[in-house]
Design an enzyme around this catalytic site. Structure first.
Site, PDB file in Angstrom:
ATOM      1  N   ALA A  86       0.837  -1.209   0.000  1.00 24.42           N
ATOM      2  CA  ALA A  86       0.000   0.000   0.000  1.00 24.42           C
ATOM      3  C   ALA A  86       0.869   1.256   0.000  1.00 24.42           C
ATOM      4  O   ALA A  86       0.528   2.256  -0.647  1.00 24.42           O
ATOM      5  CB  ALA A  86      -0.931   0.005   1.212  1.00 24.42           C
ATOM      6  N   GLY A 348      -5.910  -6.491  -0.228  1.00 23.89           N
ATOM      7  CA  GLY A 348      -6.462  -5.528   0.716  1.00 23.89           C
ATOM      8  C   GLY A 348      -5.529  -4.355   0.908  1.00 23.89           C
ATOM      9  O   GLY A 348      -4.809  -3.971  -0.021  1.00 23.89           O
ATOM     10  N   GLU A 349      -5.562  -3.768   2.097  1.00 21.29           N
ATOM     11  CA  GLU A 349      -4.716  -2.617   2.471  1.00 21.29           C
ATOM     12  C   GLU A 349      -5.136  -1.324   1.778  1.00 21.29           C
ATOM     13  O   GLU A 349      -4.611  -0.261   2.077  1.00 21.29           O
ATOM     14  CB  GLU A 349      -3.229  -2.849   2.116  1.00 21.29           C
ATOM     15  CG  GLU A 349      -2.602  -4.079   2.693  1.00 21.29           C
ATOM     16  CD  GLU A 349      -1.123  -4.216   2.284  1.00 21.29           C
ATOM     17  OE1 GLU A 349      -0.610  -3.365   1.528  1.00 21.29           O
ATOM     18  OE2 GLU A 349      -0.477  -5.177   2.749  1.00 21.29           O
ATOM     19  N   GLY A 350      -6.024  -1.431   0.776  1.00 23.15           N
ATOM     20  CA  GLY A 350      -6.352  -0.279  -0.062  1.00 23.15           C
ATOM     21  C   GLY A 350      -5.659  -0.332  -1.403  1.00 23.15           C
ATOM     22  O   GLY A 350      -5.786   0.589  -2.221  1.00 23.15           O
TER      23      GLY A 350
END
Lengths: 383, 383
Positions: A86, A348-350
């Site tokens: 990220a 995930g994580e953005g």
């Protein structure tokens, strides 16, 4: 959603020096954001700010993930040190990264870039009963709303949702079932990579969570706005710190009395603290009329909760990507959002939201910078 | 393609603080570019330079496009004034824009940002005979190679292909048929938006072009490298200005004598001057080991020609997007490339390639900036 701005944006698109519709999905993005902003063209959504909401999950004890729970905490350290994917993706697009502890099991030391809004040391096990009390869910929602407000105050013109929480795809699958009526087997996936046995166990855990919490058998949550909090109230009062805000949904203590809306009760029962916070982050962004780019399945399931609380927030959301997790496609279909990036990410994580940001900016930038047929002296198509 | 760099890149990916494979298609992009660069990690491919090759088409007389031919020239003016979508997208990613006249029907005045390498005032009508002589095709190839070299000399570390040429989807469809063996009906699409009658005419024109030029019935072009020019020679000698370069393929004058390879003859027979130039641009980028992001169906069909001349160039190519044109998917499948952006764009100009650039950079940046499990002190998955 401003119909005048939508109409103006569509008409402007058709005057630009390109064949009509030639920018495909990006034309619709520009039109939607104009409608959300209430002005055409919408402002270019930059700079962007990523918020990674981190929390742990009691359901981890059911063996639904091959990763140790302490990885949540360790990855928070990695984000703060700038070493995660990220961070690299955020650097690529010039976005800030804020990590928000809304429920990590361990106590984290203060650090630059870390916002501590811990509601609990992780959730309870959703397969045995409610993961959160309604109060906890509301506290996490409020944390998300406040983070959105702070980031916009500091100059962000686009918010990107991010998450970190080992076992949080299990909670996501349960939320997706609760909000869409999908069966556990259809909504549950391999997350960051579980084997067949673990997947079977995960499906059973999701099914049990829905049963134990009274959420099985069709979408337990009625059409949003039907008996939830007044949507204008929620969208217009991001801080929810007064009697007029979203806090009216929390009149009853415990796991949801008659005054807690079904949406809020479902979120509390099978969601995670980061899901609730992301839902709040979406509500906050929408209230401030700042576009929110959704990341993957965690954000998508949180968006279902946000949309159930206040349907209009969807107008302010852009689906950044579609992850490999099967429930994510179900969530996006329910929200009516088409993802921009489809590259089989499952991190995930953005990360998926960050990747989509330049695409969203490009879509809007066209409306500001491209010449019209008239102004450029370009001949139009002969009908 | 350096197998050592590929292996090193794969191993490095698996040590990074993310689940294995969690970046999906982007992991393969990073690995491929390491192989192409001969070093892992590959350099971050920035800054980028877009080259828009502009040319006209004799086949326009067959009524295959609803747009007047002078739009090619008018859009060149629009690019130079900064008013086209390609300009807006280039600004978004910090790319330079160079317009190259390789065959616009009108004579264009010199202007900043315009490189004049005009080979002819448009091609001949490919449905009546060869669109170009082999000499013209080679001159356009050489123009593309030189533009690639100039842009890299000026600092570009990524090349993006772009095109402008009213009626050029007709030539693209014919090239795709010639290089893949696809039938005209399967490879021909609506371009920037033709009606049913025009589409039917366009298919018939493509079919006639293949017949007239002896390219019908299966892939007329044998596996690349079989009897074409020595591929190392082509890839290693981008200027092709000596007896050792790609120019050996042009010993015979006219429309292709025994010394012109089948690939070159097919390119000359049904391609456009911009297709030949883009093929050269790809050869030039590959020779300099600079990644080339391909735009849509025009670039994809040009890449088929480049790959037939020198198969290794595909290692240096990234498919930026998949356009709405049906032939594009066929071309990408033939090249073995998976597109990064799939948003139903059908504009050309390099717009799809420009949109993909931040995704490619993000994929490579991960290899430079993300911590390993060891270095970050993050626990690995429990097997």
């Amino acid at each position: 959603r401003d119909p005048g701005a939508v109409a103006e944006a569509r008409a402007h698109q058709d005057r630009l020096t390109k064949p009509r519709g030639a920018l495909g999905v990006l034309e619709e993005v520009a039109v939607r954001l104009a409608g959300a902003a209430g002005v055409s063209p919408a402002p270019v959504p930059a700079p962007a700010a990523l918020a990674i909401f981190a929390a742990d999950h009691g359901v981890h004890a059911q063996g639904v993930s091959p990763w140790p729970q302490e990885v949540t905490q360790q990855m928070v350290g990695n984000f703060l040190a700038g070493g995660a994917v990220a961070n690299a993706f955020a650097t690529q697009i010039g976005a800030t990264v804020t990590v928000v502890d809304v429920g990590v099991a361990a106590d984290l030391p203060a650090a630059p870039g870390l916002t501590i809004r811990k509601v609990a040391h992780g959730t309870a096990d959703l397969s045995l009963g409610p993961a959160m009390t309604v109060e906890q869910a509301v506290a996490a929602l409020e944390a998300g709303i406040e983070v959105a407000r702070e980031l916009v105050e500091r100059g962000a013109r686009c918010l990107i949702t991010g998450d970190m929480g080992i076992a949080n795809t299990t909670a996501s699958a349960a939320l997706i079932c609760a909000f869409t009526g999908q069966d556990a087997a259809g909504a549950t996936g391999r997350g960051t990579g579980v084997d067949d046995d673990t997947l079977a166990r995960k499906v059973e855990v999701v099914r049990r969570a829905l049963r134990v919490n009274g959420l099985e058998g069709g979408p337990a949550v009625p059409a949003a706005g039907a008996d939830g909090p007044d949507r204008e109230g929620v969208v217009a009062a991001p801080a929810a710190d007064g009697p007029d805000g979203g806090s009216e949904a929390v009149a009853a203590p415990g796991t949801g009395g008659p005054e807690a809306s079904p949406a809020l009760r479902a979120l509390a029962a099978v969601g995670g603290l980061e899901h609730a916070a992301i839902a709040g982050f979406i509500l906050g962004g929408a209230a401030l009329r700042v576009p929110v780019i959704l990341d993957g399945v965690i954000s998508g399931s949180a968006a279902l909760a946000a949309a159930a609380l206040a349907p209009d927030v969807v107008d302010h959301c852009v689906a950044g990507h579609r992850s490999a997790e099967p429930g994510h496609a179900l969530a996006l279909a329910h929200l009516g959002l088409r993802p921009l990036v489809e590259l089989e990410l499952r991190l995930g994580e953005g990360t998926g939201g960050l990747l989509a940001h330049p695409l969203v900016c490009a879509a809007v930038r066209v409306m500001h910078e491209v010449a019209t047929f008239d102004s450029a002296g370009v001949s139009e198509k002969e009908v």
